[in-house]
Scaffold this active site. Structure first.
Site, short mmCIF file in Angstrom:
data_model
loop_
_atom_site.label_atom_id
_atom_site.label_comp_id
_atom_site.label_asym_id
_atom_site.label_seq_id
_atom_site.Cartn_x
_atom_site.Cartn_y
_atom_site.Cartn_z
N ASN A 142 -3.58 -19.74 -3.21
CA ASN A 142 -4.86 -19.01 -3.12
C ASN A 142 -5.78 -19.49 -4.23
O ASN A 142 -5.43 -20.36 -5.02
CB ASN A 142 -4.62 -17.50 -3.15
CG ASN A 142 -3.93 -17.09 -4.44
OD1 ASN A 142 -4.47 -17.25 -5.52
ND2 ASN A 142 -2.70 -16.59 -4.32
N ASP B 263 1.74 -12.94 -0.84
CA ASP B 263 2.50 -11.84 -0.21
C ASP B 263 3.63 -12.39 0.66
O ASP B 263 4.67 -11.77 0.78
CB ASP B 263 1.56 -10.97 0.63
CG ASP B 263 0.63 -10.16 -0.27
OD1 ASP B 263 1.11 -9.71 -1.32
OD2 ASP B 263 -0.55 -10.00 0.08
N PRO C 47 9.03 -10.96 -2.85
CA PRO C 47 9.28 -9.75 -3.63
C PRO C 47 7.97 -9.25 -4.24
O PRO C 47 7.15 -10.07 -4.67
CB PRO C 47 10.24 -10.21 -4.74
CG PRO C 47 10.10 -11.70 -4.79
CD PRO C 47 9.69 -12.15 -3.43
N ILE D 286 6.59 -8.06 -7.24
CA ILE D 286 7.04 -8.06 -8.64
C ILE D 286 6.58 -6.78 -9.35
O ILE D 286 7.38 -6.07 -9.98
CB ILE D 286 6.50 -9.31 -9.39
CG1 ILE D 286 6.92 -10.58 -8.65
CG2 ILE D 286 6.98 -9.33 -10.83
CD1 ILE D 286 6.19 -11.84 -9.10
N LYS E 79 -4.05 1.50 -3.81
CA LYS E 79 -3.10 0.51 -4.35
C LYS E 79 -2.40 1.01 -5.60
O LYS E 79 -1.22 0.78 -5.80
CB LYS E 79 -3.82 -0.82 -4.62
CG LYS E 79 -2.88 -1.95 -4.92
CD LYS E 79 -3.51 -3.31 -4.74
CE LYS E 79 -3.73 -3.64 -3.28
NZ LYS E 79 -4.32 -4.95 -3.06
O1 C5P Z 1 -0.56 -5.94 -3.02
P1 C5P Z 1 -1.46 -6.83 -3.80
O2 C5P Z 1 -1.04 -8.26 -3.78
O3 C5P Z 1 -2.91 -6.68 -3.48
O4 C5P Z 1 -1.29 -6.26 -5.29
C1 C5P Z 1 -1.86 -6.88 -6.37
C2 C5P Z 1 -1.12 -6.53 -7.63
O5 C5P Z 1 0.29 -6.59 -7.41
C3 C5P Z 1 -1.38 -7.53 -8.73
O6 C5P Z 1 -1.20 -6.86 -9.96
C4 C5P Z 1 -0.30 -8.57 -8.50
O7 C5P Z 1 -0.03 -9.31 -9.66
C5 C5P Z 1 0.86 -7.72 -8.08
N1 C5P Z 1 1.77 -8.36 -7.12
C6 C5P Z 1 3.05 -8.69 -7.50
N2 C5P Z 1 3.92 -9.26 -6.60
C7 C5P Z 1 3.54 -9.46 -5.33
C8 C5P Z 1 2.24 -9.11 -4.92
C9 C5P Z 1 1.38 -8.58 -5.85
O8 C5P Z 1 3.40 -8.51 -8.67
N3 C5P Z 1 4.39 -10.00 -4.47
#
Ligand code: C5P
Length: 405
Positions: free
Chosen positions: A212, A281, A309, A311, A345
């Site tokens: 991205n 994702d 996962p 994180i 979120k």
């Molecule tokens: O669900 P989304 O990707 O929009 O969430 C964003 C937040 O979650 C950010 O803080 C991102 O670093 C964290 N995140 C994560 N692992 C993922 C997806 C998002 O730590 N697989």
């Protein structure tokens, strides 16, 4: 911002690295500081006071006998009310004079005469590698540190003399960052902070993948601000081409799973976890061993995905986070309806703080506009540089961890 209206004394002793001091002076002035340059006789053999006067906008002090000071005390005038003295370059000779407390020329006189409780003394050594490793130099380095000076370290590599090794002066931008750090309030002293930054790259085959547009700039700005606030910082970076902030421990990763492993290795000893990374994702369900070829039939390959996962969500669900020993901060890059998505979120991730922004209007830029979501509600942070926003966020995080911890 920290350098706005600060009074910095920039001392130059003799060395070819004097040319870097010119750039440092420019950076300090641009950041809003008032710079008083002081040059030893040796420094004037490498660069002229005229150059430094033009860059600092102030007459340069070159002698303790300078009669333009009505009280005939330039060493007192320059240091009273100063915020910091930085000697760059600090030559081996100057170091020995400082270690001895010599006061027979203006630069060391000024260092000795400074009010040491309020005016920090930073030294950026610059010398040939043999001079650097000489026992006398090493002894002097220990002595000046014991006497309260802060050493900024040296670079390694090719030297002006043609030799290669330790002793090269740090670059102007590095010294500039150290000056900012020295002047920053130590809001996170004694804390360990783990930060993710940048995108992840999920391989389709050995030459292609999905990623991205995250540049990593916000995460790197957070790492820099946390370090300036006195924290020990582990930065886990996806594929980005950004310089590591000084004093930060960096681990490079590629995929979301590698990022998750690297976080697992550092988060148990952390007090704060900040997830700025734009983690993919999904990843391709299968990574092809060989490059997927066009076969001329016009058929496109079918890609199946599997979820990565989360994180942040899993760290936020850990016992240490649940018992407030670990403070978790998430980021959200949305393309619209920021307030609505941000609130949802924060709940879904289970974090006390979530920082929202509009992804397409920040990716790759040096500035951003944010909304911070906490239990207390939403706080809008108007468009500003990522560095400035990061230090405000770190101050908020420090405040929240102080009241929680
Ligand atoms: O669900 P989304 O990707 O929009 O969430 C964003 C937040 O979650 C950010 O803080 C991102 O670093 C964290 N995140 C994560 N692992 C993922 C997806 C998002 O730590 N697989």
């Amino acid at each position: 911002m920290i350098l706005q209206a600060k009074r910095i004394v920039l001392g130059l002793s003799g060395g070819v690295a004097c040319y870097k001091a010119a750039e440092l002076c420019r950076l300090l002035v641009k950041a809003g500081s008032q710079v008083q340059v002081v040059m030893s006789e040796g420094a004037q053999a490498f660069i002229t006071p005229t150059t430094m006067q033009a860059l600092s906008g102030q007459p340069v002090i070159t002698s303790q006998w300078d009669s333009s000071h009505p009280n005939a005390m330039p060493h007192i005038n320059a240091t009273r009310g100063a915020d910091l003295i930085v000697v760059a370059p600090c030559s081996a000779n100057f170091l020995s004079r400082l270690a001895a407390g010599a006061c027979d020329e203006v630069l060391s006189l000024m260092c000795v005469a400074r009010p040491s409780e309020t005016v920090a003394l930073l030294l950026a050594p610059a010398m040939n590698r043999e001079m650097w490793s000489h026992p006398a130099t090493q002894r002097n380095l220990r002595q000046v540190q014991a006497d309260g000076a802060q050493l900024l370290g040296v670079g390694t590599g090719e030297q002006a003399c043609g030799e290669t090794g330790d002793g090269r002066m740090l670059e102007a931008a590095e010294i500039f960052e150290e000056i900012q750090a020295a002047l920053s309030p130590k809001l996170l002293a004694g804390k360990r902070v783990c930060i993710t930054a940048g995108p992840t790259f999920e391989a389709i085959d050995p030459v292609r993948g999905i990623t991205n547009k995250s540049s990593g700039k916000m995460g790197f700005a957070m790492a820099k601000a946390a370090r300036m606030a006195g924290a020990q910082v582990d930065l886990i970076a996806g594929p980005v081409s950004l310089a590591t902030p000084r004093g930060v421990q960096r681990t490079d990763v590629t995929s979301a799973r590698q990022m998750a492993d690297a976080v697992a290795a550092c988060v148990d000893s952390a007090d704060i976890f900040i997830a700025t990374a734009a983690v993919a994702d999904w990843r391709p369900a299968v990574e092809a061993e060989d490059k997927i070829k066009k076969d001329g039939s016009g058929r496109t390959p079918a890609l199946a995905f599997t979820e990565n996962p989360d994180i942040l969500a899993s760290v936020a669900a850990s016992p240490r986070a649940k018992s407030a020993q670990l403070y978790c901060v998430g980021f959200a890059a949305e393309s619209g309806s920021l307030i609505e998505h941000g609130r949802a979120k924060r709940m879904r991730k289970g974090v006390p703080m979530l920082v929202g922004n509009i992804g397409p209007s920040t990716f790759g830029r040096d500035d951003n506009a944010l909304v911070v979501f906490t239990d207390a509600g939403e706080l809008e942070m108007p468009r500003s540089s990522k560095d400035a926003l990061a230090s405000e966020l770190i101050a908020m995080i420090a405040e929240n961890t102080r009241t929680v911890g």
